[in-house]
Scaffold this active site. Structure first.
Site, short mmCIF file in Angstrom:
data_model
loop_
_atom_site.label_atom_id
_atom_site.label_comp_id
_atom_site.label_asym_id
_atom_site.label_seq_id
_atom_site.Cartn_x
_atom_site.Cartn_y
_atom_site.Cartn_z
N ASP A 167 0.92 -1.37 -0.01
CA ASP A 167 0.13 -0.13 0.00
C ASP A 167 0.82 1.30 -0.05
O ASP A 167 0.39 2.30 0.54
CB ASP A 167 -0.90 -0.06 1.40
N GLY B 169 -4.12 -4.17 -4.07
CA GLY B 169 -5.21 -3.35 -4.45
C GLY B 169 -4.43 -1.86 -5.10
O GLY B 169 -3.60 -1.64 -4.13
N HIS B 170 -4.57 -1.54 -6.28
CA HIS B 170 -3.79 -0.23 -6.51
C HIS B 170 -4.80 0.70 -7.14
O HIS B 170 -5.53 0.63 -7.99
CB HIS B 170 -2.63 -0.68 -7.76
N GLN C 296 1.91 -6.03 -3.23
CA GLN C 296 2.36 -6.16 -1.68
C GLN C 296 3.75 -5.39 -1.22
O GLN C 296 4.01 -4.39 -2.01
CB GLN C 296 2.54 -7.53 -1.14
N LYS D 251 2.36 2.24 -5.03
CA LYS D 251 2.94 1.74 -6.29
C LYS D 251 2.16 2.10 -7.43
O LYS D 251 2.83 2.12 -8.59
CB LYS D 251 3.20 0.16 -6.20
#
Ligand code: IMP
Length: 428
Positions: free
Chosen positions: A12, A39-40, A221, A15
């Protein structure tokens, strides 16, 4: 050439935003590990886009590759692709490795049930089936994307797996067994949606690079969640660190030219496990609220704390970081004093490197240096020289403590809110 972006903390770090920023210079963007546990979030012209499986390059109109190191949940992937198309993206740019492993319905059930079984020692997984699917891969039980494209053998494999898994579900976990025919029907329907995107991505990537393509490898991650380098067992079941690029894509290390770590200007973690600089007080709440620290994949509130340079030094070392992109520094505006951990007090000793012994790590207490804060709104600043002195001092100190220069600074979620401090990143 190949540039790698890795999370330098517990995930988180932002990225997706950095990938999107750099994707403009790349020909291909690749994800090499993880799955829908990631989750991006990327904000373009004020519109927020959330991605779990598809590389962020799709938003920049670049060829986007799901390499064989990833775990693919076909239902979620099809939904995501449809969302991206609705947002105006070109879905034909997506390539999926035929050797990527599939997340099957029983992986998700086992993920949840195994967490329950662990009780107080649960890992806080995302429940997306990543651990059980990775275990099946290592045990040679996995079902791959290529299997999905051969209906007869796919159905047979599902039957074999359920002969093994159903007794576990029923007898160990007390849940209903699964019907192999129903699963096969469901998955074979997905196969028609995915088929046009499936190819040998090892060949695709290596041939493209031979012909001069520049490739951006987007980690999911973070280093401290790496199965081997992180805070085991409170980790994910893949290798987000730079070495994972080679095993997860088939691109050899000799083709990689730079590795950049993404670090938040403070630290967050979702899920359980040790977190020495965690703040369970008003300051922690403030960081969560100002930084909107809730998981993209699961919506869980993230644990928040000060920046930890012991973690960053470990990250610089094991990833071979050439530079650090420091994100969300605007969230620290308005803090009177800002702390950074530079060592740990650990069982009567002071240590300044990440201990491999996880029992020791859990007993570490951070030793801080304190830096002056700033009050100014910095979200509109576009040049390093225009930032308040206290911000510049913070950035320089972080680089010195981490042992790698801060090359990029993000002062807000938008594409235009990224400052390039050192032009070391060149994809062309
Ligand atoms: P899993 O990857 O779902 O098995 O979860 C293992 C650990 O990694 C848990 O602590 C999760 O919260 C954490 N984790 C997995 N994916 C992410 C991510 O994308 N960001 C942050 N933490 C993650």
């Amino acid at each position: 050439m190949g540039v790698v972006l890795v999370g330098a903390q517990w995930g988180d770090e932002g990225k997706g935003k950095m990938t999107d920023f750099l994707a403009a210079q790349a020909d291909i963007v690749v994800r090499y590990q993880g799955g829908a546990n990631a989750g991006h979030t990327i904000v373009i012209s004020g519109v927020e886009h959330k991605l779990n499986l598809i590389p962020s390059g799709i938003l920049a109109g670049k060829m986007s590759v799901i390499a064989h190191g990833m775990m693919v949940d076909p239902r979620l992937l099809i939904d995501e692709l449809e969302r991206m198309e609705a947002a105006g993206c070109n879905a034909s740019l997506l390539r999926i490795s035929d050797a990527a492993h599939l997340i099957m319905p029983y992986h998700k059930i086992l993920d949840v049930e195994e967490e329950r079984l662990r009780g107080v020692n649960s890992l806080g997984t995302t429940g997306r089936g990543i651990g059980p699917a990775s275990r099946d891969k290592a045990a040679r039980w996995g079902i791959r994307v290529s299997d999905l494209l051969r209906p007869e053998s796919f159905v047979e494999k599902v039957h074999v797996q359920l002969r093994r898994v159903n007794p576990l579900l029923e007898k160990i976990y007390g849940v209903d067994p699964l019907d192999p025919e129903a699963i096969s029907r469901e998955y074979l329907e997905y196969s028609e949606h995915l088929r046009p995107h499936v190819c040998d991505t090892i060949l695709l990537l290596n041939r493209s690079m031979e012909q001069g393509a520049s490739v951006l490898f987007e980690g999911a991650q973070g280093t401290m969640l790496d199965l081997d380098m992180g805070t085991y067992p409170y980790v994910t079941s893949s290798n987000p660190t730079s070495g994972g690029v080679c095993t997860g894509t088939g691109v050899p290390p000799t083709r990689l030219s730079q590795v950049i770590g993404i670090a938040k200007a403070y630290t967050t973690r979702v899920g359980d496990g040790p977190f020495p600089t965690e703040l369970q007080d008003h300051t922690g709440d403030l960081l969560r609220q100002r930084g909107n620290e809730y998981g993209t994949a699961t919506g869980r509130p993230r644990r928040c704390g000060w920046l930890d340079s012991v973690v960053l030094r470990h990250s610089v070392r094991v990833n071979g970081l050439d530079g650090i992109c420091l994100t969300k520094i605007d969230v620290l505006s308005g803090m009177e004093k800002i702390k950074v951990a530079d060592s740990y007090a650990c069982n009567d000793a002071v240590i300044d490197e990440f201990p491999l012994d996880q029992g020791a790590f859990a007993d570490c207490h951070p030793e801080y240096i304190e830096l002056a804060g700033w009050d100014e709104d910095i979200s509109r600043v576009r040049r390093f020289a225009d930032l308040p002195g206290a911000v510049r001092n913070y950035v320089r100190t972080v680089g010195e403590l981490a042992g790698a220069p801060v090359t990029h600074l993000s002062v807000g979620p938008g594409r235009e809110q990224t400052l390039e401090l050192e032009p070391i990143l060149r994809l062309r």
